[in-house]
Design a protein around this motif. Structure first.
Motif, PDB file in Angstrom:
ATOM      1  N   GLU A   1      22.333  27.017 -17.324  1.00 20.48           N
ATOM      2  CA  GLU A   1      22.471  28.574 -17.400  1.00 20.48           C
ATOM      3  C   GLU A   1      21.961  29.317 -16.005  1.00 20.48           C
ATOM      4  O   GLU A   1      22.505  30.180 -15.622  1.00 20.48           O
TER       5      GLU A   1
ATOM      6  N   GLU B   1      22.735  35.190 -17.943  1.00 22.05           N
ATOM      7  CA  GLU B   1      22.462  33.841 -17.687  1.00 22.05           C
ATOM      8  C   GLU B   1      20.826  33.794 -17.381  1.00 22.05           C
ATOM      9  O   GLU B   1      20.326  32.646 -17.925  1.00 22.05           O
TER      10      GLU B   1
ATOM     11  N   HIS C   1      19.040  34.148 -20.857  1.00 16.29           N
ATOM     12  CA  HIS C   1      18.787  33.007 -21.928  1.00 16.29           C
ATOM     13  C   HIS C   1      18.632  31.601 -21.275  1.00 16.29           C
ATOM     14  O   HIS C   1      18.423  30.731 -22.131  1.00 16.29           O
TER      15      HIS C   1
ATOM     16  N   GLU D   1      27.371  35.327 -23.983  1.00 12.76           N
ATOM     17  CA  GLU D   1      28.400  34.482 -23.542  1.00 12.76           C
ATOM     18  C   GLU D   1      29.794  35.275 -24.008  1.00 12.76           C
ATOM     19  O   GLU D   1      30.839  35.248 -23.310  1.00 12.76           O
TER      20      GLU D   1
HETATM   21 MN    MN Z   1      25.156  31.150 -20.559  1.00  8.55          MN
END
Ligand code: MN
Ligand code: MN
Length: 501
Positions: free
Chosen positions: A104, A134, A137, A231
């Motif tokens: 991530e 990104e 998370h 996402e």
């Molecule tokens: Mn991601």
């Protein structure tokens, strides 16, 4: 003070392209970084992002999402999920965190490249939010497993995995470096957000959220759903970029990027999701087989997305669909057999009831993969567990970095697809992996797979002990059977009954 509706100002506010006076346009946006393929700025300005948001709106929603995920975690802190969960479920968590959490962070860098070098203002906007997504998370997926570290140090691999040369980490880094760390803004839009995120991430996360709820792990279910909403939004960056490439006569280029990305993403998901769904998920919690899931999400949904955009199915589509039947079974065998080399405890998923399920979902399983498990079970029953662990490393594919494997037993189709290039022989799992290499040999030629490193003397001593040291797997982290071989007992009883009868 009266505020304008977003729609009234959005188009003006995001018109942030200008004509540079102190540098040339190609210095400001080098093609190597933008990947604009010579398509002029004016064409990129037609980019119309399907999802429009403003910074205050974004922050408000993200704050709510974070509050949701963290409060579920806090509320369930004292639940006995960890103690009560099936060990197979904990293994799924460990495998997931190690393979995904720092990925991530890598994706955040990729989004940042689109923020700086995207030629379309709308794309730069979307990517700014994507970058924040990104980061958010990525942190969730480091913070949540951190709590489990005192109970089980394998959870430390959420952070540790990418910093090591464990084979799973090499495979994940290799794919992610190729798909987005070493790519231009437009390549990232196509390969990461369109092919990888629309095609595969959605699938992995939707499937995992359902499984988590089934397994009673509501903390993980809420975490995963929270990520999924990030996402599914920023995955939409790729579609309009593809439309511009296609409308400007670059379909062939776009198609190749998509084909390479799907090929690479498939291997990783096959390994992770395939073994999770069909083996590590306790039988009572399985809703769908991996194959059924792939047919629904990849064939049923993603295939249509490709066609609707004006792309073709990848040339290898039939081959990949046929792999739904066997490739993940082969990876499961590899993971379980080489269990000391992974940072989680693989669940065999091979009780007699599991085998009935596998045979039903994959007719012929007992005659192929089952044959190998028969030998493993015989050795365990005979009190010879040492025959069920490896002494050396498998042949590894120079593209996927995963063991070269396919169908054993009566359906044998294992083959090394090799290629001689500049005096070196490369080995591949399939024609597809070899084709990816051939599209850009300069990009891939110098990489050493784990076995290449062994042969080059980088792993000392050149045996399993040296390999574990090389992969930095410490005692307490080295994988073993998730259920401490309790599943073998059913076969012991069966043998006893047979003898008694
Ligand atoms: Mn991601
Ligand atoms: Mn993403």
């Amino acid at each position: 003070m009266a505020l304008l509706e977003r729609a009234a100002w959005y188009d003006i506010a995001r018109a942030t392209n200008w004509t540079p006076r102190y540098v040339t346009e190609s210095e400001l946006f080098p093609d190597l970084m933008s990947g604009a393929q010579g398509i002029p700025m004016a064409s990129w300005e037609t980019y119309d992002e399907p999802y429009k948001t403003s910074y205050p709106e974004y922050v408000r929603i993200q704050r709510e999402k974070d509050a949701g995920a963290y409060s579920v975690k806090e509320a369930l802190e004292r639940s006995r999920m960890f103690e009560d969960a099936d060990p197979g479920w904990l293994s799924i968590l460990k495998a997931h965190y190690g393979a995904i959490a720092l990925g991530e962070y890598a994706a955040m860098s990729a989004e940042a490249r689109m923020v700086r070098f995207g030629r379309a203002p709308g794309m730069r906007n979307m990517a700014t939010f994507g970058m924040l997504d990104e980061n958010r998370h990525g942190q969730l997926q480091l913070y949540f497993p951190h709590d489990y570290c005192p109970k089980d140090r394998q959870f430390d691999w959420a952070h540790k995995a990418y910093h090591t040369n464990a084979w799973g980490a090499i495979a994940a880094r290799s794919a992610f470096d190729d798909l987005f760390m070493s790519r231009s803004a437009i390549e990232i839009a196509v390969m990461l957000t369109f092919a990888f995120e629309t095609g595969f991430t959605n699938m992995q996360f939707l499937g995992l959220a359902a499984n988590a709820a089934e397994a009673g792990d509501f903390t993980f279910a809420s975490l995963i759903s929270s990520i999924q909403t990030d996402e599914s939004r920023h995955a939409q960056i790729g579609g309009p970029a593809l439309q511009i490439l296609i409308a400007n006569g670059r379909k062939e280029h776009a198609q190749k990027l998509v084909d390479v990305a799907i090929a690479r993403a498939w291997r990783l998901f096959c390994l992770l999701t395939g073994s999770s769904m069909d083996y590590a998920t306790p039988l009572v919690h399985r809703k769908q087989s991996f194959k059924e899931f792939m047919r629904e999400w990849i064939v049923g949904q993603f295939e249509r997305t490709l066609i609707d955009l004006g792309l073709d199915l990848p040339w290898y589509w039939e081959q990949i669909v046929s792999e739904f039947d066997y490739q993940h079974h082969a990876y499961q065998l590899a993971i379980w057999f080489w269990r000391p080399t992974v940072w989680w405890n693989p669940a065999a998923g091979i009780t007699p009831e599991c085998r009935d399920w596998l045979e039903e979902k994959y007719p012929g399983w007992n005659d192929t993969f089952g044959k190998v498990w028969d030998v493993i079970i015989d050795n365990l029953l005979a009190g010879k567990p040492e025959l069920t662990v490896p002494e050396t490393l498998p042949i590894v594919c120079n593209m996927s970095q995963l063991p070269i494997c396919a169908i054993p037993g009566n359906g044998w189709n294992v083959k090394d697809y090799s290629l001689d290039y500049n005096g070196r022989t490369y080995h591949f799992n399939s024609e597809i992996d070899r084709w990816v290499f051939q599209q850009d040999p300069v990009r891939y030629r110098n990489h050493l797979a784990l076995v290449d490193r062994l042969l080059a003397g980088q792993i000392q001593p050149p045996d399993l002990r040296g390999a574990l040291k090389y992969m930095e797997l410490a005692p307490g982290e080295i994988g073993d059977d998730a259920h401490h071989y309790a599943w073998v007992k059913a076969y012991c009883d069966k043998l006893y009954e047979e003898k008694a009868a």
